[in-house]
Design an enzyme around this catalytic site. Sequence first.
Site, PDB file in Angstrom:
ATOM      1  N   GLY A  19      -0.553  29.153  13.207  1.00 27.07           N
ATOM      2  CA  GLY A  19       0.015  27.806  13.156  1.00 27.07           C
ATOM      3  C   GLY A  19       0.697  27.433  14.455  1.00 27.07           C
ATOM      4  N   ASP A  20       1.043  26.156  14.580  1.00 27.40           N
ATOM      5  CA  ASP A  20       1.756  25.615  15.744  1.00 27.40           C
ATOM      6  C   ASP A  20       0.979  25.788  17.044  1.00 27.40           C
ATOM      7  OD1 ASP A  20       3.856  24.983  14.035  1.00 27.40           O
ATOM      8  OD2 ASP A  20       4.803  26.927  14.318  1.00 27.40           O
ATOM      9  N   GLY A  22      -0.708  23.600  18.441  1.00 24.32           N
ATOM     10  CA  GLY A  22      -0.818  22.312  19.159  1.00 24.32           C
ATOM     11  C   GLY A  22      -1.908  21.444  18.536  1.00 24.32           C
ATOM     12  N   LYS A  23      -2.194  21.695  17.249  1.00 28.06           N
ATOM     13  CA  LYS A  23      -3.243  20.931  16.551  1.00 28.06           C
ATOM     14  C   LYS A  23      -2.929  19.434  16.571  1.00 28.06           C
ATOM     15  CE  LYS A  23      -2.363  23.293  12.830  1.00 28.06           C
ATOM     16  NZ  LYS A  23      -1.389  24.251  13.387  1.00 28.06           N
ATOM     17  N   LYS A  25      -1.234  17.560  18.730  1.00 28.27           N
ATOM     18  CA  LYS A  25      -1.562  16.926  20.007  1.00 28.27           C
ATOM     19  C   LYS A  25      -3.083  16.748  20.125  1.00 28.27           C
ATOM     20  CE  LYS A  25      -2.536  17.433  24.697  1.00 28.27           C
ATOM     21  NZ  LYS A  25      -2.255  17.632  26.091  1.00 28.27           N
ATOM     22  N   GLY A  47       4.268  20.886  10.694  1.00 29.70           N
ATOM     23  CA  GLY A  47       4.996  20.030  11.632  1.00 29.70           C
ATOM     24  C   GLY A  47       4.103  19.835  12.838  1.00 29.70           C
ATOM     25  N   HIS A  48       3.513  18.664  12.966  1.00 30.88           N
ATOM     26  CA  HIS A  48       2.553  18.399  14.043  1.00 30.88           C
ATOM     27  C   HIS A  48       3.187  17.434  15.039  1.00 30.88           C
ATOM     28  CE1 HIS A  48      -0.962  19.561  11.154  1.00 30.88           C
ATOM     29  NE2 HIS A  48      -0.126  20.547  11.389  1.00 30.88           N
ATOM     30  N   GLN A 231      -1.283  24.646   9.370  1.00 25.25           N
ATOM     31  CA  GLN A 231      -1.107  26.101   9.476  1.00 25.25           C
ATOM     32  C   GLN A 231      -2.210  26.696  10.369  1.00 25.25           C
ATOM     33  OE1 GLN A 231      -0.777  24.713   5.913  1.00 25.25           O
ATOM     34  NE2 GLN A 231       1.201  24.277   6.775  1.00 25.25           N
ATOM     35  N   THR A 308      11.554  23.557  10.734  1.00 22.87           N
ATOM     36  CA  THR A 308      12.768  24.276  10.333  1.00 22.87           C
ATOM     37  C   THR A 308      13.689  24.560  11.518  1.00 22.87           C
ATOM     38  OG1 THR A 308      11.595  26.352  10.637  1.00 22.87           O
ATOM     39  CG2 THR A 308      11.578  25.444   8.418  1.00 22.87           C
ATOM     40  N   ARG A 310      13.505  26.994  13.384  1.00 20.54           N
ATOM     41  CA  ARG A 310      13.626  28.450  13.582  1.00 20.54           C
ATOM     42  C   ARG A 310      12.975  28.868  14.896  1.00 20.54           C
ATOM     43  NH1 ARG A 310      10.901  30.855   8.252  1.00 20.54           N
ATOM     44  NH2 ARG A 310       9.559  29.068   8.610  1.00 20.54           N
ATOM     45  N   PRO A 311      13.591  29.835  15.627  1.00 18.18           N
ATOM     46  CA  PRO A 311      12.910  30.312  16.841  1.00 18.18           C
ATOM     47  C   PRO A 311      11.580  30.953  16.454  1.00 18.18           C
ATOM     48  CG  PRO A 311      14.993  31.492  16.460  1.00 18.18           C
ATOM     49  CD  PRO A 311      14.841  30.517  15.343  1.00 18.18           C
ATOM     50  N   SER A 420      -5.228  22.202  27.295  1.00 17.74           N
ATOM     51  CA  SER A 420      -4.050  21.343  27.300  1.00 17.74           C
ATOM     52  C   SER A 420      -3.044  21.892  28.305  1.00 17.74           C
ATOM     53  CB  SER A 420      -3.474  21.307  25.884  1.00 17.74           C
ATOM     54  OG  SER A 420      -2.266  20.606  25.873  1.00 17.74           O
ATOM     55  N   THR A 421      -2.551  20.983  29.166  1.00 17.82           N
ATOM     56  CA  THR A 421      -1.653  21.413  30.244  1.00 17.82           C
ATOM     57  C   THR A 421      -0.277  20.741  30.145  1.00 17.82           C
ATOM     58  OG1 THR A 421      -2.572  19.668  31.626  1.00 17.82           O
ATOM     59  CG2 THR A 421      -3.557  21.873  31.865  1.00 17.82           C
TER      60      THR A 421
HETATM   61  P1  GDP Z   1       0.874  22.136  15.494  1.00 13.82           P
HETATM   62  O1  GDP Z   1       1.641  22.474  14.283  1.00 13.82           O
HETATM   63  O2  GDP Z   1      -0.330  23.001  15.685  1.00 13.82           O
HETATM   64  O3  GDP Z   1       0.542  20.675  15.600  1.00 13.82           O
HETATM   65  O4  GDP Z   1       1.824  22.469  16.746  1.00 13.82           O
HETATM   66  P2  GDP Z   1       3.386  22.053  16.867  1.00 13.82           P
HETATM   67  O5  GDP Z   1       3.485  20.613  17.133  1.00 13.82           O
HETATM   68  O6  GDP Z   1       4.163  22.616  15.739  1.00 13.82           O
HETATM   69  O7  GDP Z   1       3.793  22.924  18.132  1.00 13.82           O
HETATM   70  C1  GDP Z   1       3.184  22.765  19.373  1.00 13.82           C
HETATM   71  C2  GDP Z   1       4.267  22.368  20.382  1.00 13.82           C
HETATM   72  O8  GDP Z   1       3.755  22.521  21.693  1.00 13.82           O
HETATM   73  C3  GDP Z   1       4.723  20.929  20.278  1.00 13.82           C
HETATM   74  O9  GDP Z   1       6.074  20.845  20.622  1.00 13.82           O
HETATM   75  C4  GDP Z   1       3.850  20.212  21.306  1.00 13.82           C
HETATM   76  O10 GDP Z   1       4.469  19.026  21.816  1.00 13.82           O
HETATM   77  C5  GDP Z   1       3.763  21.257  22.371  1.00 13.82           C
HETATM   78  N1  GDP Z   1       2.526  21.255  23.158  1.00 13.82           N
HETATM   79  C6  GDP Z   1       1.242  21.018  22.764  1.00 13.82           C
HETATM   80  N2  GDP Z   1       0.371  21.225  23.779  1.00 13.82           N
HETATM   81  C7  GDP Z   1       1.128  21.612  24.835  1.00 13.82           C
HETATM   82  C8  GDP Z   1       0.801  22.013  26.172  1.00 13.82           C
HETATM   83  O11 GDP Z   1      -0.344  22.082  26.583  1.00 13.82           O
HETATM   84  N3  GDP Z   1       1.852  22.381  26.977  1.00 13.82           N
HETATM   85  C9  GDP Z   1       3.147  22.349  26.562  1.00 13.82           C
HETATM   86  N4  GDP Z   1       4.103  22.718  27.404  1.00 13.82           N
HETATM   87  N5  GDP Z   1       3.484  21.982  25.309  1.00 13.82           N
HETATM   88  C10 GDP Z   1       2.480  21.633  24.463  1.00 13.82           C
HETATM   89  P1  IMO Z   2       1.639  23.881  11.242  1.00  8.47           P
HETATM   90  O1  IMO Z   2       0.658  22.988  10.521  1.00  8.47           O
HETATM   91  C1  IMO Z   2       3.651  27.738  11.478  1.00  8.47           C
HETATM   92  C2  IMO Z   2       4.572  29.731   7.672  1.00  8.47           C
HETATM   93  C3  IMO Z   2       6.036  29.876   7.271  1.00  8.47           C
HETATM   94  C4  IMO Z   2       5.968  31.179   6.505  1.00  8.47           C
HETATM   95  C5  IMO Z   2       4.616  31.087   5.790  1.00  8.47           C
HETATM   96  C6  IMO Z   2       4.713  30.595   4.342  1.00  8.47           C
HETATM   97  O2  IMO Z   2       2.767  23.135  11.870  1.00  8.47           O
HETATM   98  O3  IMO Z   2       0.927  24.801  12.167  1.00  8.47           O
HETATM   99  P2  IMO Z   2       5.189  28.204   3.274  1.00  8.47           P
HETATM  100  O4  IMO Z   2       6.381  27.309   3.349  1.00  8.47           O
HETATM  101  O5  IMO Z   2       3.923  27.579   3.731  1.00  8.47           O
HETATM  102  O6  IMO Z   2       5.026  28.835   1.915  1.00  8.47           O
HETATM  103  O7  IMO Z   2       5.521  29.428   4.262  1.00  8.47           O
HETATM  104  O8  IMO Z   2       3.848  30.172   6.532  1.00  8.47           O
HETATM  105  N1  IMO Z   2       4.129  28.340   7.970  1.00  8.47           N
HETATM  106  C7  IMO Z   2       3.880  27.889   9.200  1.00  8.47           C
HETATM  107  N2  IMO Z   2       4.030  28.475  10.408  1.00  8.47           N
HETATM  108  N3  IMO Z   2       3.128  26.498  11.387  1.00  8.47           N
HETATM  109  C8  IMO Z   2       2.953  25.909  10.185  1.00  8.47           C
HETATM  110  O9  IMO Z   2       2.315  24.727  10.052  1.00  8.47           O
HETATM  111  C9  IMO Z   2       3.363  26.589   9.023  1.00  8.47           C
HETATM  112  N4  IMO Z   2       3.349  26.297   7.702  1.00  8.47           N
HETATM  113  C10 IMO Z   2       3.805  27.383   7.078  1.00  8.47           C
HETATM  114  O10 IMO Z   2       6.871  29.970   8.397  1.00  8.47           O
HETATM  115  O11 IMO Z   2       5.888  32.268   7.389  1.00  8.47           O
HETATM  116 MG    MG Z   3       3.594  22.980  13.721  1.00  7.84          MG
END
Ligand code: GDP
Ligand code: IMO
Ligand code: MG
Length: 453
Positions: A19-20, A22-23, A25, A47-48, A231, A308, A310-311, A420-421
Amino acid sequence: MGWNLKKGKTAIIVGAQWGDEGKGKIVDVLSENFSIVARYAGGHNAGHTVIINNKKFILQLVPCGVLRSGCRSVIGNGVVLDPMAFLKEVAALRDAGVKVDGTISVSNRAHVILPYHRMIELAAENAPGRVKIGTTSRGIGPAYEDKMGRRGLRVADLLDLKLLKTHIENACREKNMIAHALFNSEPLDADKMYHEYADAAEKISPFVCDTAVLLNQALVNGESIVFEGAQGTMLDIDHGTYPFVTSSSATSGGAVTGTGVAPTAIDLVIGVTKAYCTRVGGGPFPSEVEGPNGDLLRARGNEYGAVTGRPRRCGWLDLPLLRYAGMINGISWLVVTKLDVLDELPEIPVCVGYKIDGKRMGTIPAQDSGYRKIECIYKNWPGWRTSTLGITSMDKLPKPAREYLAFVERESGARIGMVSTGPGREQTIFVDEFLIWLNGAAGKGRQAKARVQ
Ligand code: GDP
Ligand code: IMO
Ligand code: MG
């Protein structure tokens, strides 16, 4: 004849890690070339983040297409919907001047998250003897449990107030007894809950329809759809690091069951991976780095949970996992994000293989105990020590960065289509062949820029 009548293009965007990636973006960038963005799994645990002209949007339930004028957004049946969270998000978007009315559709078959789901999740997470997953505490797991247990409430039932009342009364009686017996929780008030949800139902009603019909009809009309994963592969209920996963099908298969669009209608799958790796919450993470290097990645990548706060745990790119994600999802194009985060590193370790008990492993373990025995085999890649932030063409990247990407491409078995840069829309590199496919997706033109090497 048969049902394979679709004319419009389709692509599934899937997280290739935990997860996270950068989906958000990437979906936002791609939405320029698609008519509809459809979410298929998860709920407001996602959280996107999308940054447009320095303005930050964090979308949890509403697909990122909402931010692109002319693009429609669909919340599919595979999503679990917290009506209060949905209405709050819609109100915030409206306040920010985003058009939401007539552009967002919610499946009448999506399951509803109710307060007892959150109550049970919170109590269970903290109960002695339970495996602590480190969930987002949004009630996601218990809502999917009720769905699979065939005792859930769907959006169509939410709108049927008589049914809603009976459902809440019965469910509250049962959940209050269970939560009291197991966790000594305070009971929830069914009457109060009914009135709150009846009120929400009225507000949600204009968004609700049969989204499977909407999507299939749109395809027949030649419209294109991008499916927005939430995720990531390693959080998938079947294929992830069970039990440290979420409760839905986050992988590409989930796009089919989670929207009602048939597998035969899917053109391709795009996997999104960071140039390194993160995870938030508990569970195994073979290439995790603790100490100064982990802290550096966290600081440079601003790796704190969008939902959340969280780090996030940080580590190096894990190629065995990327190959696994490629296989499970059928990834043909890879998008590598956050390349700029590696800019200052003198060398970049990449996990190229696993060893367990001194023996090289060709497969991914099924058990948590197996993951925890993994010893990563690293290859150190020379860093570029110069800024790549905001670079928009492959030939402007420093040579070591291009070589790093070419290595990832070779080892992952998928073509790199975008890099992505930076977090902004424009801070993106497209690869020619990917653009050719993309421009066909909605007939809108972007200029071809460069090849990966
Ligand atoms: P998602 O859940 O997959 O949509 O990703 P998140 O939004 O939770 O986390 C990705 C984070 O990285 C966000 O804060 C974006 O703004 C940031 N991000 C995405 N692409 C880039 C990139 O190429 N460079 C940097 N520095 N940040 C990026
Ligand atoms: P995006 O779409 C990163 C993680 C939680 C926990 C586990 C189970 O932003 O990439 P849950 O509340 O789903 O039952 O928690 O999954 N988790 C994520 N981690 N990005 C997410 O979504 C997540 N959605 C759930 O931290 O470890
Ligand atoms: Mg996210």
